[in-house]
Design a protein around this motif. Sequence first.
Motif, PDB file in Angstrom:
ATOM      1  N   LEU A 224      19.829  52.770   6.172  1.00 27.89           N
ATOM      2  CA  LEU A 224      19.303  53.909   5.409  1.00 27.89           C
ATOM      3  C   LEU A 224      20.408  54.941   5.201  1.00 27.89           C
ATOM      4  CD1 LEU A 224      15.995  55.807   6.308  1.00 27.89           C
ATOM      5  CD2 LEU A 224      17.998  56.960   5.447  1.00 27.89           C
ATOM      6  N   GLY A 231      14.605  53.327  -0.878  1.00 30.62           N
ATOM      7  CA  GLY A 231      13.718  54.118  -0.031  1.00 30.62           C
ATOM      8  C   GLY A 231      12.270  54.022  -0.475  1.00 30.62           C
ATOM      9  N   GLU A 235      10.506  56.656   4.202  1.00 27.53           N
ATOM     10  CA  GLU A 235      11.611  57.560   3.929  1.00 27.53           C
ATOM     11  C   GLU A 235      11.111  58.863   3.298  1.00 27.53           C
ATOM     12  OE1 GLU A 235      13.204  53.682   4.688  1.00 27.53           O
ATOM     13  OE2 GLU A 235      11.652  54.322   3.288  1.00 27.53           O
TER      14      GLU A 235
END
Length: 295
Positions: A224, A231, A235
């Motif tokens: 990430l 995402g 997220e």
Amino acid sequence: MDGEDPKEELLQRHKEEKKELQSQITKLKHTVSKGDKKGKKAVQEQISQLEKDLKERHDKELREVEEASLTEPEKVSDKVKDLNLETLEGPQELSQQTQEQKRVSKAQKRRNKKEEAARQRQEEISKQEIENESGARNVEFQKLKEMLKKQGLQIFEIPSDGNCLYNAVAHQVNHRKTITDCKQLRKQAAEYMRENADDFLPFLTAESGDLFTQSDFDKYCCDLEKTTTWGGHLEIKALSHVLNQPIIVMQSNGPVITVGEGCHGDPVTVVYHRHAFGLGEHYNSVELLQEQSDM
């Protein structure tokens, strides 16, 4: 060898796109909470459609490359046929006029073949344009456009490079008081998820269906932060807490989702496109409708 290069290059790209799709599928599975049968079914249907679309496109591209590579064998075959015809028709030494006629005939055949291929290609393009008019991508875009127009907003395009969610959020935030960017948001989201692992780890599963181990989770957070991995809902949840701002996700099919309703900052609005690109999902930002901003 030269004729094989385009095919090898295409196969390599197909392999990379399949890996990207698999990564996206994993992300999709992570968006569904455990026990949400309806959500799992919807996600599985979306995954099946993405796999079908990618396979059909790959098959079509491979056929086109293979057809284009069949030039040399055909030339050899034509030469053999011409030699056989010359032997059957009589003297082995043909007149200059007859040879010229044969050369013109073969050249014309090649031109006709190229013209036919071009005509078929144009027909495919025209057909695709018609399909795009009523296709899922255009229908979705028009519906989102109308939804935003009612709120005095319009879509602000964000590049599709794996960072679309973070760049869309950054675009919204930078219109207010805080200056941030994709790299900073990725780092902040990853740090928040590490510090609050119990809120995220139970919702992450491996491709096998098993829950993430701590090692899996550490790699997930590292990807990430350091890569352009796409995402999703988890997220968005992390970003809303990092910014202390609710994040509103607008979509054409389904309710408007607000993540981080307990956050006290000004809401951030992003637009979720399910059918934006060949591999599926994408996030855009919003801005004031042009007619209003001109006033």
